[in-house]
Write an enzyme that holds these catalytic residues in place. Sequence first.
Site, mmCIF file in Angstrom:
data_model
loop_
_atom_site.group_PDB
_atom_site.id
_atom_site.type_symbol
_atom_site.label_atom_id
_atom_site.label_comp_id
_atom_site.label_asym_id
_atom_site.label_seq_id
_atom_site.Cartn_x
_atom_site.Cartn_y
_atom_site.Cartn_z
ATOM 1 N N ARG A 108 -53.621 72.397 28.957
ATOM 2 C CA ARG A 108 -53.025 73.631 29.146
ATOM 3 C C ARG A 108 -53.410 74.826 28.293
ATOM 4 N NH1 ARG A 108 -50.258 71.158 33.097
ATOM 5 N NH2 ARG A 108 -49.130 69.378 32.453
ATOM 6 N N GLU A 233 -44.117 60.584 26.551
ATOM 7 C CA GLU A 233 -45.116 60.800 27.976
ATOM 8 C C GLU A 233 -46.162 59.733 27.859
ATOM 9 O OE1 GLU A 233 -45.971 65.081 27.970
ATOM 10 O OE2 GLU A 233 -44.050 65.521 28.870
ATOM 11 N N ASP A 312 -38.498 71.864 27.284
ATOM 12 C CA ASP A 312 -39.984 71.786 27.460
ATOM 13 C C ASP A 312 -40.590 73.380 27.662
ATOM 14 O OD1 ASP A 312 -42.586 71.111 27.448
ATOM 15 O OD2 ASP A 312 -42.799 69.792 28.905
ATOM 16 N N GLU A 340 -47.993 77.906 29.456
ATOM 17 C CA GLU A 340 -47.998 76.702 30.602
ATOM 18 C C GLU A 340 -47.195 77.169 31.500
ATOM 19 O OE1 GLU A 340 -47.052 73.162 29.050
ATOM 20 O OE2 GLU A 340 -47.370 72.037 31.239
HETATM 21 O O1 GCW Z 1 -45.201 70.441 28.686
HETATM 22 C C1 GCW Z 1 -45.934 69.323 28.535
HETATM 23 C C2 GCW Z 1 -47.088 69.628 28.818
HETATM 24 C C3 GCW Z 1 -48.036 68.478 28.460
HETATM 25 C C4 GCW Z 1 -47.800 68.250 27.008
HETATM 26 C C5 GCW Z 1 -46.404 68.077 26.602
HETATM 27 C C6 GCW Z 1 -46.016 67.848 25.138
HETATM 28 C C7 GCW Z 1 -49.540 68.005 25.434
HETATM 29 O O2 GCW Z 1 -47.137 69.640 30.301
HETATM 30 O O3 GCW Z 1 -49.360 68.850 28.762
HETATM 31 O O4 GCW Z 1 -48.803 67.438 26.293
HETATM 32 O O5 GCW Z 1 -45.611 68.994 27.120
HETATM 33 O O6 GCW Z 1 -45.573 68.797 24.581
HETATM 34 O O7 GCW Z 1 -46.430 66.940 24.626
#
Ligand code: GCW
Length: 605
Positions: A108, A233, A312, A340
């Site tokens: 990102r 994730e 997020d 992002e």
């Molecule tokens: O928003 C999301 C992003 C991921 C990121 C994740 C996080 C580093 O798309 O790229 O991972 O958040 O904050 O862990």
Amino acid sequence: MNWEPCWLPAADVPETLRSPAQAARWELEQQNVESALSVQPQLGDAYEITDGPEGCRIMGGETGVLYGAHRLLFNRRVGLPLPVGMRAPAYPFRMLDHWDNLDGSVERGYAGKSLFFDNGDFSKDWPRLRAYARLLSSVGINVVCLNNINVQPCAQELITERFLPKVAELAEAFSVFGVRLMVSVDFSMPLSYGVPTADPLDDRVQAWWRERAALIYRYVPSLFGFLVKADSENRPGPYAYGRSHAQGANLLARALKPFGGRVVWRCFVYNCLQDWRDTHTDRPMAAYENFADLDGQFEDNVLLQMKHGPFDFQVREPISPLLLVMPHTAKAMEVQLTQEYTGQQIDLYAMQGMWDEISADLPRGTLSGVAAVANTGLSRCWTGHPFAQLNLFAFGLMAWQPMSSFKTVTRLWAQLTYSLQGVPLQTLTDSLLLSREIYEKYTAPLGLGWMVNPGHHYGPSPMGYEYSAWGTYHRADREAVGVDRTERGTGYLLQYPPALQARYRDPATCPEKLLLFFHRLPYGYRMRDGRTLIQRIYDNHMEGVWETRQMADKIQTLSAVLPEEVYQTVWERMEKQITNACEWRDVICNFFYRLSGVRDEKDRL
Ligand code: GCW
């Protein structure tokens, strides 16, 4: 120098500097300012500036004198009075998290490649690294996490003897500016080093981390600690062993404690394999559900890092309810400077307004720290878009003093960076102050979020995440849009204290910018100004494009006062922003029109 100066005057940092106090003296000398420095270690980051018959004096801790020197120099350069008085930061930990990978890529990242890593190894560009440490210290940032929280297998080696000497070298260079390093670690790392499990309650695992910590601190005694993304994730974590996040975090915290190290443990834990048909699971509830009950169970060297909103880093979210609970746990709020979801350093989006709104909902003393995902890289201006520097600058200042005037901070940055005055200063400041609302108008409406292209997250795709496993649904159909998060719906609202429940419960009084975050409403719903919901969506998107064009016209007037290369970069991006805004407007308006069949009253579709 292969980079541009920014809010600091250009200067090569001498290799001979050894301490923040020496750096402070050097900064003052650079600008021919005479000021006595008095180091009182017990003052830490705090400082006091006084003015007397013998001239001015900065008294502060080792780092305090450096922060004081910068503050004094800022004021001097823009012609403000000497900032006399005592100052101490609101938050002891002011962290910047890099999502940098060892191959030099940045997850990102929109500002070029990694400042720290190149092709599987550490960068050797020492002048630039020192300049970076200097830059961060000038706004009071004191912790930097070097590597991506999505720890790639090779990055595990950062805490092995292969790389520890290099971490140590960098730590020393950054310590001159009062910046301590942190590394992201993989919770399951013992598995890669011969231990058959990573269970936090297993003796062998505990012993492994204890030994690892001893090794690390032998090389890098100043290391701030570990940053950890676990059970998030697809990252490994304690849940794999039926253990809680407190048990997981404490495993690492106990290993680091003898060395004064800390564990910064992220609360971004949710089910990323959700069935979109399941309307009961509501992703914004996840952080609270996973952590709130663990209050008081963490070691005192654990800091829980919570994203500012429950989702997020969307364009607009309410405050995360988790930030408002867990009184017996040290907490840090995480914001995302790297844009992002907010324009990827192509579109303008100045963030301070967002932080101010969150800070207004946070009782004083709630947080021990703030963390920001870095927006910097090897780009000539550090941040891809030259004006995106403002977000880094403002973040540092916010960590000292939340809710200082957005306008004052923006003006200060613009004056320091481009020596602007008068109308051009006003023009740039106004454009930046409005940039967030403009971006918000042409993207996903009224707090919905997530209508972005999947994967890279730039540009519109209203159905992009609708049938996916990520838990990010708007559930638009031909009658209505949004998710009811009140007690009649998913019940998310109940995670808030009563005053916030009251603010958001009733669509008639809920702030309109968050209306569709909390409520599911029919297209014919009457907004407070009498327009229907759908007409408001159409109008906002039309206005968003119009205002983007107006902003572009204003920015064009700066062509003669900004350095040519800066203006070129800004203008290229501005043109892309206009295209992007049009694309968003057309896709979103047509999406809702086709679904609902409701015409735009002004027939613009
Ligand atoms: O928003 C999301 C992003 C991921 C990121 C994740 C996080 C580093 O798309 O790229 O991972 O958040 O904050 O862990």
